[in-house]
Enzyme design. Structure first.
Site, PDB file in Angstrom:
ATOM      1  N   GLY A  13      -3.805   1.905   9.983  1.00  0.00           N
ATOM      2  CA  GLY A  13      -3.328   1.900   8.607  1.00  0.00           C
ATOM      3  C   GLY A  13      -2.559   0.623   8.357  1.00  0.00           C
ATOM      4  O   GLY A  13      -1.585   0.330   9.052  1.00  0.00           O
ATOM      5  N   MET A  14      -3.019  -0.162   7.384  1.00  0.00           N
ATOM      6  CA  MET A  14      -2.381  -1.448   7.100  1.00  0.00           C
ATOM      7  C   MET A  14      -1.764  -1.446   5.708  1.00  0.00           C
ATOM      8  O   MET A  14      -2.415  -1.086   4.731  1.00  0.00           O
ATOM      9  CB  MET A  14      -3.390  -2.577   7.253  1.00  0.00           C
ATOM     10  N   GLY A  16      -0.011  -4.196   4.419  1.00  0.00           N
ATOM     11  CA  GLY A  16       0.226  -5.527   3.875  1.00  0.00           C
ATOM     12  C   GLY A  16       1.549  -6.094   4.354  1.00  0.00           C
ATOM     13  O   GLY A  16       1.978  -7.156   3.912  1.00  0.00           O
ATOM     14  N   GLY A  17       2.203  -5.384   5.279  1.00  0.00           N
ATOM     15  CA  GLY A  17       3.465  -5.848   5.847  1.00  0.00           C
ATOM     16  C   GLY A  17       3.264  -6.452   7.227  1.00  0.00           C
ATOM     17  O   GLY A  17       2.179  -6.367   7.807  1.00  0.00           O
ATOM     18  N   CYS A 104       5.247  12.070   3.396  1.00  0.00           N
ATOM     19  CA  CYS A 104       4.076  11.190   3.389  1.00  0.00           C
ATOM     20  C   CYS A 104       3.445  11.116   4.777  1.00  0.00           C
ATOM     21  O   CYS A 104       2.220  11.186   4.916  1.00  0.00           O
ATOM     22  CB  CYS A 104       4.471   9.792   2.905  1.00  0.00           C
ATOM     23  N   GLY A 128       1.909   0.922  12.126  1.00  0.00           N
ATOM     24  CA  GLY A 128       2.928  -0.055  12.519  1.00  0.00           C
ATOM     25  C   GLY A 128       4.315   0.544  12.648  1.00  0.00           C
ATOM     26  O   GLY A 128       5.309  -0.161  12.491  1.00  0.00           O
ATOM     27  N   CYS A 200       8.622   4.138  -1.398  1.00  0.00           N
ATOM     28  CA  CYS A 200       7.432   3.292  -1.557  1.00  0.00           C
ATOM     29  C   CYS A 200       6.904   3.250  -2.984  1.00  0.00           C
ATOM     30  O   CYS A 200       6.526   2.199  -3.472  1.00  0.00           O
ATOM     31  CB  CYS A 200       6.340   3.736  -0.591  1.00  0.00           C
TER      32      CYS A 200
END
Length: 369
Positions: A13-14, A16-17, A104, A128, A200
């Protein structure tokens, strides 16, 4: 045991950080068959018409191309709205302070997203997060990340044996400074991107303005414990127990600052006390619901361990008494300040996260114990 890395498919799971970027890089370097997936959970630009999801996905795309892995996007907006955001609103309606990150992880990342990853033929789902998984005495354990300042097991406390058997946390054994250094060394476009903070789906927006779009605010009185009116509040939902900032009450009386001590939902009154060590700010225990344990082994009826009542709080010594079903009573070794219903209470034994629950109410006097 685990297959050879090149024969092991891992969906990561990405966001963008930088954390998920380096986690993906680590997996690729270790020889895994890696697929990067960006989850779209929220579809709404901020008040300036700026959509951070578009920028985040662009960063995911660029990082995946730099690393040399395929990337996709998956949409969980419906599931997120139903399972996380509605819960978030319902808790605020009850005068509580929810933790949507815990929900979540439970309902989206390690349920809907995990199912999606497995349908793609993945052996594992990686994220991450700063946490670790190991296997000991026939069971998986959820362990703190080595960077104690970044450890995220508090938010992962609902994970069970099945989820942990499928989970990988590639940066859990690295500290944040090293993660940044690795990103810079590989020229990842996210290397200097600042960490996201706050909830978020709110991002950098004004919390009050955001919440008022969904829940009508009901202004009311602020009173001290003697019933004297000290000011007005814009809505109980905007305040959390122990809060000092934003009350708009001058330092009358002793001149010390004022703190939120309780909410009277029925009469829409916010109660405040003066002085950061006011006895009413402290509690001696709590009752928790929605209990979940990482282990499937039998849990003793009464045991001692450490606990956190909010993220990044130092561990506190407690005694846990199971009270049937998914509830328990937690007795503190020493009085605790600003323990807040709606937040998670998470239990630890050394480095291992044992599980957790939702704080339902606090025990305000020694007599109630």
């Amino acid at each position: 045991m685990k297959k050879d890395p090149k024969d092991t498919k891992v969906v990561i799971g990405m966001s963008g950080g930088v954390d998920s970027s380096v986690a993906a890089l680590k997996l690729k370097e270790q020889g895994y068959d890696v697929i990067g997936i960006f989850m779209k959970n929220w579809d709404e630009p901020d008040e300036y018409g700026y959509c951070t999801a578009a920028e985040d996905y662009e960063d995911v795309r660029r990082v995946c191309e730099q690393i040399g892995i395929p990337y996709y996007t998956v949409n969980f907006e419906k599931e997120y709205w139903e399972k996380v955001f509605q819960y978030f609103l319902d808790e605020y309606k009850k005068g509580r302070t929810p933790n949507p990150d815990v929900m979540c992880n439970k309902e989206i990342k390690f349920k809907a997203f995990l199912e999606h990853a497995l349908k793609l033929g993945a052996d594992y789902l990686a994220t991450g997060h700063y946490a670790q998984v190991d296997y000991k005495d026939g069971e998986y354990r959820l362990l703190r990340g080595v960077d104690s300042n970044k450890d995220q097991t508090y938010f992962l406390n609902t994970l069970g044996q099945y989820q942990l058997s499928k989970a990988m946390f590639p940066i859990g054994h690295i500290d944040k400074k090293k993660v940044r250094e690795m990103a810079l060394a590989h020229d990842l476009v996210t290397a200097k991107k600042k960490d996201s903070t706050g909830i978020c789906f709110i991002g950098e927006r004004n919390f009050k303005e955001f919440l008022s779009q969904y829940l009508p605010a009901q202004p009311g009185e602020m009173r001290d414990l003697s019933g004297n009116v000290k000011g007005k509040h814009d809505g109980l939902m905007y305040h959390t127990l122990g809060q000092r900032k934003g009350l708009g009450i001058g330092g009358s009386g002793s001149g010390e600052p004022w703190f939120v001590v309780s909410k009277d939902l029925k009469n829409n009154i916010l109660y405040v006390v003066q002085g950061e060590d006011h006895p009413s700010l402290y509690t001696y225990g709590l009752l928790a619901t929605d209990l979940h344990w990482v282990s499937e082994k039998e849990i003793p009826q009464t045991f001692t361990c450490t606990a956190k009542f909010r993220y990044r709080q130092p561990d506190q010594n407690v005694t846990v008494q199971l009270t049937g079903g998914d509830t328990c009573k937690v007795l503190f070794d020493g009085p605790q300040k600003a323990v807040t219903p709606g937040q998670a209470v998470v239990f630890y034994n050394g480095e291992a996260c044992l599980g957790g629950g939702i704080i339902d109410e606090t025990i305000k006097t020694v007599q109630e114990l």
